[in-house]
Design a protein around this motif. Sequence first.
Motif, PDB file in Angstrom:
ATOM      1  N   UNK A 176       0.843  -1.187   0.000  1.00 34.30           N
ATOM      2  CA  UNK A 176       0.000   0.000   0.000  1.00 34.30           C
ATOM      3  C   UNK A 176       0.884   1.246   0.000  1.00 34.30           C
ATOM      4  N   UNK A 177       0.294   2.373  -0.322  1.00 31.99           N
ATOM      5  CA  UNK A 177       1.032   3.639  -0.379  1.00 31.99           C
ATOM      6  C   UNK A 177       1.681   3.910   0.983  1.00 31.99           C
ATOM      7  N   UNK A 178       2.945   4.250   0.946  1.00 28.49           N
ATOM      8  CA  UNK A 178       3.686   4.549   2.165  1.00 28.49           C
ATOM      9  C   UNK A 178       4.462   3.362   2.702  1.00 28.49           C
ATOM     10  N   UNK A 179       4.059   2.151   2.340  1.00 28.52           N
ATOM     11  CA  UNK A 179       4.777   0.971   2.786  1.00 28.52           C
ATOM     12  C   UNK A 179       6.007   0.750   1.907  1.00 28.52           C
ATOM     13  N   UNK A 180       6.920  -0.068   2.390  1.00 27.08           N
ATOM     14  CA  UNK A 180       8.045  -0.480   1.564  1.00 27.08           C
ATOM     15  C   UNK A 180       8.413  -1.907   1.935  1.00 27.08           C
ATOM     16  N   UNK A 181       9.256  -2.504   1.115  1.00 26.22           N
ATOM     17  CA  UNK A 181       9.655  -3.887   1.315  1.00 26.22           C
ATOM     18  C   UNK A 181      11.171  -3.949   1.459  1.00 26.22           C
ATOM     19  N   UNK A 182      11.641  -4.683   2.448  1.00 24.21           N
ATOM     20  CA  UNK A 182      13.064  -4.987   2.555  1.00 24.21           C
ATOM     21  C   UNK A 182      13.260  -6.360   1.913  1.00 24.21           C
ATOM     22  N   UNK A 183      14.236  -6.453   1.044  1.00 19.37           N
ATOM     23  CA  UNK A 183      14.451  -7.677   0.264  1.00 19.37           C
ATOM     24  C   UNK A 183      15.843  -8.229   0.565  1.00 19.37           C
ATOM     25  N   UNK A 184      15.932  -9.537   0.821  1.00 18.52           N
ATOM     26  CA  UNK A 184      17.178 -10.162   1.239  1.00 18.52           C
ATOM     27  C   UNK A 184      17.550 -11.309   0.297  1.00 18.52           C
ATOM     28  N   UNK A 185      18.233 -11.003  -0.807  1.00 20.86           N
ATOM     29  CA  UNK A 185      18.545 -12.028  -1.822  1.00 20.86           C
ATOM     30  C   UNK A 185      19.471 -13.140  -1.332  1.00 20.86           C
ATOM     31  N   UNK A 186      20.300 -12.859  -0.317  1.00 17.97           N
ATOM     32  CA  UNK A 186      21.212 -13.900   0.156  1.00 17.97           C
ATOM     33  C   UNK A 186      20.780 -14.404   1.536  1.00 17.97           C
ATOM     34  N   UNK A 187      19.497 -14.311   1.808  1.00 18.33           N
ATOM     35  CA  UNK A 187      18.971 -14.759   3.095  1.00 18.33           C
ATOM     36  C   UNK A 187      19.309 -16.214   3.387  1.00 18.33           C
TER      37      UNK A 187
END
Length: 301
Positions: A176-187
């Motif tokens: 939703x507007x205002x949210x963001x995602x943290x992404x961890x490719x080497x998790x």
Amino acid sequence: MSRYNLDYLDELEAEAIHILREVAGQFEKPALLFSGGKDSITLVRLAEKAFRPGKFPFPLVHIDTGHNFSETIDYRDRMMQRIGEKLIVGYVQESIDQGKVIEQTGKNASRNALQTVTLLDTIAAHGFDACIGGARRDEEKARAKERIFSVRDEFGQWDPKRQRPELWHIYNGRIHKGENVRVFPISNWTELDVWNYIRREQIELPSIYFAHERDCIMRNGQWMAASPFLNMDEEDTIYHKKVRFRTVGDMSCTAAVESEADQIDDIINEISASKISERGARMDDKVSEAAMEDRKKGGYF
């Protein structure tokens, strides 16, 4: 037809490249969070493999505490000159000057926790809807809880109960507007995987990852690099030690380990025999049993 086989590093690399391309495809304004540590350096190599000969579809973002190891900053500047990508720097000192955070005092004072406010302000100022980071599940139990696509609310906060399933490598980046995602490719990588990959790819690292001689003091049972940032006093005794750093962060919270490992093969052998996570050398994780999780809930990387 011959069978196509991948070794385990190839499989980890392929998964990480797939995730990076998913970020590029699903988000409008992603960014890659760059600390100058081995994990974010590995992400840059993976991004080169994912997007070259084109430009990266995101800038690199460094949150500068002002208390960094000089070797890390020098490495960052050389790397940016080499890869020719955009770098955005958020300064914790500016957050302090603006009165948004209050600098800690005392012998154990650190700017590490203050990065959260600077990071959230940088995300908001540039409208980033996804931030790629080098966190791995094997580092710390709070990080082991987190999904590869980790949704943060409009205040940058993480709620462990709102995590989305990621079955069959399907990643849901809808926000939703205002949210963001943290992404961890080497998790899914381990510390040893990262070092084996660095060896295979012949990736240059900051010199502090390798054994070197340095003035240190003993602080809370850990060897810390002697520095004005540690608020040293007459009770602190300086020792000249041969050490290296397993993880790189703010100088005021990153401890060294005594080591003779000055070559990658030696480091890999040392890590293989170690029974302590690299985060065991981070003083900020020892504040409480749930220190990392509390910081993540507040918007920390």
